[in-house]
Design a protein around this motif. Structure first.
Motif, mmCIF file in Angstrom:
data_model
loop_
_atom_site.group_PDB
_atom_site.id
_atom_site.type_symbol
_atom_site.label_atom_id
_atom_site.label_comp_id
_atom_site.label_asym_id
_atom_site.label_seq_id
_atom_site.Cartn_x
_atom_site.Cartn_y
_atom_site.Cartn_z
ATOM 1 N N GLU A 290 -37.196 15.704 -5.905
ATOM 2 C CA GLU A 290 -37.835 15.368 -7.177
ATOM 3 C C GLU A 290 -38.923 16.385 -7.496
ATOM 4 N N LEU A 291 -38.621 17.314 -8.386
ATOM 5 C CA LEU A 291 -39.657 18.205 -8.884
ATOM 6 C C LEU A 291 -40.532 17.475 -9.888
ATOM 7 N N ASN A 292 -40.020 16.403 -10.463
ATOM 8 C CA ASN A 292 -40.731 15.617 -11.472
ATOM 9 C C ASN A 292 -40.847 14.170 -11.007
ATOM 10 N N PRO A 293 -41.631 13.916 -9.963
ATOM 11 C CA PRO A 293 -41.709 12.545 -9.435
ATOM 12 C C PRO A 293 -42.366 11.563 -10.397
ATOM 13 N N ASP A 294 -43.283 12.045 -11.249
ATOM 14 C CA ASP A 294 -43.912 11.135 -12.218
ATOM 15 C C ASP A 294 -42.893 10.675 -13.257
ATOM 16 N N GLY A 295 -42.082 11.603 -13.749
ATOM 17 C CA GLY A 295 -41.030 11.227 -14.684
ATOM 18 C C GLY A 295 -40.013 10.308 -14.046
ATOM 19 N N ALA A 296 -39.692 10.560 -12.767
ATOM 20 C CA ALA A 296 -38.749 9.691 -12.062
ATOM 21 C C ALA A 296 -39.306 8.276 -11.932
ATOM 22 N N ALA A 297 -40.611 8.168 -11.638
ATOM 23 C CA ALA A 297 -41.231 6.852 -11.506
ATOM 24 C C ALA A 297 -41.261 6.110 -12.829
ATOM 25 N N ALA A 298 -41.452 6.851 -13.925
ATOM 26 C CA ALA A 298 -41.535 6.240 -15.261
ATOM 27 C C ALA A 298 -40.183 6.195 -15.969
ATOM 28 N N ASN A 299 -39.146 6.799 -15.350
ATOM 29 C CA ASN A 299 -37.822 6.908 -15.963
ATOM 30 C C ASN A 299 -37.893 7.618 -17.319
ATOM 31 N N THR A 300 -38.636 8.714 -17.340
ATOM 32 C CA THR A 300 -38.752 9.527 -18.551
ATOM 33 C C THR A 300 -38.287 10.947 -18.263
ATOM 34 N N ARG A 301 -37.785 11.602 -19.272
ATOM 35 C CA ARG A 301 -37.376 12.996 -19.157
ATOM 36 C C ARG A 301 -38.570 13.870 -18.800
ATOM 37 N N GLN A 302 -39.703 13.585 -19.415
ATOM 38 C CA GLN A 302 -40.885 14.429 -19.314
ATOM 39 C C GLN A 302 -41.746 14.063 -18.098
ATOM 40 N N ASN A 303 -42.709 14.932 -17.808
ATOM 41 C CA ASN A 303 -43.678 14.619 -16.753
ATOM 42 C C ASN A 303 -44.779 13.731 -17.315
ATOM 43 N N ALA A 304 -45.841 13.518 -16.542
ATOM 44 C CA ALA A 304 -46.907 12.605 -16.970
ATOM 45 C C ALA A 304 -47.720 13.131 -18.138
ATOM 46 N N HIS A 305 -47.636 14.412 -18.446
ATOM 47 C CA HIS A 305 -48.265 14.977 -19.643
ATOM 48 C C HIS A 305 -47.340 14.944 -20.856
ATOM 49 N N GLY A 306 -46.150 14.385 -20.679
ATOM 50 C CA GLY A 306 -45.190 14.350 -21.770
ATOM 51 C C GLY A 306 -44.478 15.662 -22.003
ATOM 52 N N VAL A 307 -44.426 16.531 -20.984
ATOM 53 C CA VAL A 307 -43.832 17.865 -21.105
ATOM 54 C C VAL A 307 -42.433 17.870 -20.495
ATOM 55 N N ASP A 308 -41.503 18.473 -21.216
ATOM 56 C CA ASP A 308 -40.184 18.766 -20.660
ATOM 57 C C ASP A 308 -40.344 19.994 -19.766
ATOM 58 N N LEU A 309 -40.283 19.805 -18.478
ATOM 59 C CA LEU A 309 -40.526 20.904 -17.541
ATOM 60 C C LEU A 309 -39.517 22.031 -17.714
ATOM 61 N N ASN A 310 -38.341 21.717 -18.214
ATOM 62 C CA ASN A 310 -37.331 22.756 -18.409
ATOM 63 C C ASN A 310 -37.489 23.485 -19.744
ATOM 64 N N ARG A 311 -38.647 23.350 -20.353
ATOM 65 C CA ARG A 311 -39.047 24.185 -21.485
ATOM 66 C C ARG A 311 -40.400 24.843 -21.214
ATOM 67 N N ASN A 312 -40.879 24.749 -19.973
ATOM 68 C CA ASN A 312 -42.229 25.167 -19.640
ATOM 69 C C ASN A 312 -42.296 26.448 -18.811
ATOM 70 N N PHE A 313 -41.145 27.076 -18.581
ATOM 71 C CA PHE A 313 -41.122 28.315 -17.797
ATOM 72 C C PHE A 313 -41.370 29.523 -18.710
ATOM 73 N N PRO A 314 -41.843 30.640 -18.156
ATOM 74 C CA PRO A 314 -42.411 31.698 -18.993
ATOM 75 C C PRO A 314 -41.425 32.604 -19.717
ATOM 76 N N TYR A 315 -40.150 32.615 -19.336
ATOM 77 C CA TYR A 315 -39.221 33.538 -19.991
ATOM 78 C C TYR A 315 -38.758 32.957 -21.324
#
Length: 242
Positions: free
Chosen positions: A94-119
């Motif tokens: 689980e790279l996104n354990p907060d989202g897994a706990a909340a059953n949400t796509r996003q992390n606890a900041h409401g961010v889609d981690l797969n849109r947060n990388f620098p390229y």
């Protein structure tokens, strides 16, 4: 009493020898460690199976979107399967354990981690929206943890599990490996176009001689048979990496 102790010690040694023979060197030389914490301070853990000096290496990420968890069944199979002696695999369940706990796509900041990388990062959405990219590239601790781990370990192959399109997403990595995986699991290999700020595109841009790709699993949970098929496909593409 000494005779009893000797018999017990002999039985224990035999049991350990049998366990090692079943598990093989892959499990015997593995280990787990925490590589960072999420926004809500949940641990992000990596498990390694296989020798440290393996010729072929892979990273497998089970959950980057918290409501897409079918990949965990594959990682569980990988943790209990014997690997070839020249293969090592790192598993981040689980790279996104907060989202897994909340059953949400996003992390606890409401961010889609797969849109947060620098390229090719682009500002998208608002907090909590489907593809919210965060205020800037690598704004989230989880994406920074993944980036640091990948740079430090430079795996030959990285596989990211998502749901629920039931296909292999064609990436700029080695197409031969992607075709092997697609054939092994009976899923189509398709180009779905460029997406901004994804982990795979960042990896394939940063490490031109390595391969990262997304496996979109079907909706719902995986059967034992399907999880085993995917686990074997992971090993297959890892052994064929250059």
């Amino acid at each position: 009493m000494n005779i009893r102790f000797a018999k017990h010690a002999a039985w224990l040694a035999l049991a350990l020898a049998f366990a090692f023979a079943v598990a093989g060197p892959a499990l015997a030389t593995g280990g787990s460690r925490t590589i960072g914490s999420s926004v809500d301070d949940r641990s992000i853990v990596v498990h390694r199976i296989g020798p440290r000096d393996a010729q072929h290496t892979a990273l497998v990420v089970g959950v980057i979107h918290g409501n897409e968890r079918a990949g965990l069944a594959i990682l569980n199979r990988l943790r209990n399967i014997r690997l070839p002696d020249d293969v090592a695999i790192w598993l981040i369940e689980e790279l996104n354990p907060d989202g897994a706990a909340a059953n949400t796509r996003q992390n606890a900041h409401g961010v889609d981690l797969n849109r947060n990388f620098p390229y090719h990062w682009q500002a998208q959405g608002e907090p909590g929206s489907t593809y919210y990219s965060g205020p800037k590239p690598l704004s989230e601790p989880e994406s920074r943890i993944a980036r640091r781990f990948i740079i430090n370990h430079n795996p030959d192959v990285t596989i990211w599990y998502h749901q629920a399109m039931a296909l292999i997403v064609r990436s700029h990595g080695d197409l031969r490996l992607q075709r092997i995986y697609a054939r092994d699991v009976d899923l189509p290999l398709k180009d779905i176009g460029k997406l901004p700020g994804t982990a795979v595109e960042w990896q394939n841009h940063r490490f031109r001689n390595k391969t990262a790709f997304v496996v979109e699993l079907p909706a719902g949970s995986l059967s034992y048979r399907s999880a085993r098929k995917h686990a074997r496909a992971v090993i297959h593409v890892t052994t064929h990496s250059l």
